[in-house]
Scaffold this active site. Structure first.
Site, PDB file in Angstrom:
ATOM      1  N   HIS A   1       8.661  13.448   7.076  1.00  0.00           N
ATOM      2  CA  HIS A   1       7.679  12.965   6.105  1.00  0.00           C
ATOM      3  C   HIS A   1       8.183  11.696   5.405  1.00  0.00           C
ATOM      4  CE1 HIS A   1       4.496  13.225   3.057  1.00  0.00           C
ATOM      5  NE2 HIS A   1       5.440  12.922   2.173  1.00  0.00           N
ATOM      6  N   GLU A   2       9.443  11.693   5.003  1.00  0.00           N
ATOM      7  CA  GLU A   2       9.987  10.510   4.330  1.00  0.00           C
ATOM      8  C   GLU A   2      10.091   9.328   5.294  1.00  0.00           C
ATOM      9  OE1 GLU A   2      10.059  10.430   1.234  1.00  0.00           O
ATOM     10  OE2 GLU A   2       9.765  12.586   0.963  1.00  0.00           O
TER      11      GLU A   2
ATOM     12  N   HIS B   1       6.875   7.586   5.195  1.00  0.00           N
ATOM     13  CA  HIS B   1       6.751   6.606   4.113  1.00  0.00           C
ATOM     14  C   HIS B   1       7.432   5.290   4.489  1.00  0.00           C
ATOM     15  CE1 HIS B   1       4.713   9.006   1.193  1.00  0.00           C
ATOM     16  NE2 HIS B   1       5.658   9.926   1.124  1.00  0.00           N
TER      17      HIS B   1
ATOM     18  N   HIS C   1       5.715   1.533   4.614  1.00  0.00           N
ATOM     19  CA  HIS C   1       6.261   0.323   4.000  1.00  0.00           C
ATOM     20  C   HIS C   1       6.429  -0.774   5.040  1.00  0.00           C
ATOM     21  CE1 HIS C   1       9.795  -1.903   1.986  1.00  0.00           C
ATOM     22  NE2 HIS C   1       8.678  -2.290   1.406  1.00  0.00           N
TER      23      HIS C   1
END
Length: 222
Positions: free
Chosen positions: A93-94, A97, A101
């Site tokens: 999940h991270e 992110h 970005h």
């Protein structure tokens, strides 16, 4: 009585989803013997597959998050070093992110800009709302102004969540494995298309391969 019920509903709206997510993550936090790598190793594997080698991975005591300023995926020790389903899922999940970005996902930038305001509003609004309700129950008229101020600050939290939820769902969708690899790895090629979108097939295939047959993945064997 109606005011107190309203306050309780607001508290449930504010903290209920977070408590539910924490319960689900805790339920799947037991180590699994069929995972050959940790959450941190899996995150590194995904980032390298997506040609995001410049993004670092660090341990953090401030919760799991991606830092766009430092280009760092930070995981708590139990996620970074853990071999549980929770550790693997949170790591993916991270990384999602990080992909947002890298592709200049607009909603992520808006959400990051609202974080300071929402943080202040979330910390103060509950106390103002409860305090205002108590003052009104005691017959003090200015309690209404206090409660209204608390509701206004709570509105910043609601606005933040309205933007944050799509961002979180999008990060999870980027981390969702839907298509396993069907052949040998293709020759090296850019991870980004001309429109700036990530090569989602490689990302999803890597996730699915890890979960279905992890021992075939280089660099993640025991």
């Amino acid at each position: 009585m109606h005011i107190l019920i309203g306050v309780l509903l607001l508290l449930l709206l504010l903290f209920g989803p977070q408590l539910w997510v924490q319960a689900v993550l805790k339920r799947h936090s037991q180590p699994r013997g069929d995972f050959p790598g940790t959450g941190g190793e899996f995150a590194r594997h995904l980032l390298d597959r997506l040609q995001l080698e410049n993004i670092q991975i660090e341990a953090s005591d401030a919760g799991d998050h991606y830092d766009p300023a430092g280009k760092v995926v930070r995981l708590t020790p139990e996620k970074l070093n853990g071999r549980s389903l929770t550790a693997i899922t949170v790591a993916a999940h991270e990384v999602g992110h990080a992909i947002q970005h890298a592709t200049s996902y607009a909603a992520l930038a808006i959400r990051n800009g609202l974080v300071p305001m929402a943080s202040i509003g979330g910390n103060i609004s509950v106390f103002l709302i409860i305090g205002g309700a108590v003052l009104m129950a005691m017959g003090m008229m200015f309690g209404k102004m206090v409660a209204v101020g608390g509701l206004a600050l709570f509105g910043t939290v609601v606005a933040f969540q309205l933007i944050n939820l799509p961002v979180e769902f999008n990060a999870s969708s980027r981390a969702r494995a839907r298509r396993p690899p069907r052949s040998a790895p293709a020759p090296p090629r850019p991870a980004w298309t001309r429109k700036g979108e990530p090569n989602k097939r490689r990302f999803r295939g890597s996730c699915r391969a890890y979960l279905e047959n992890p021992r075939q993945l280089p660099g993640l064997r025991r």
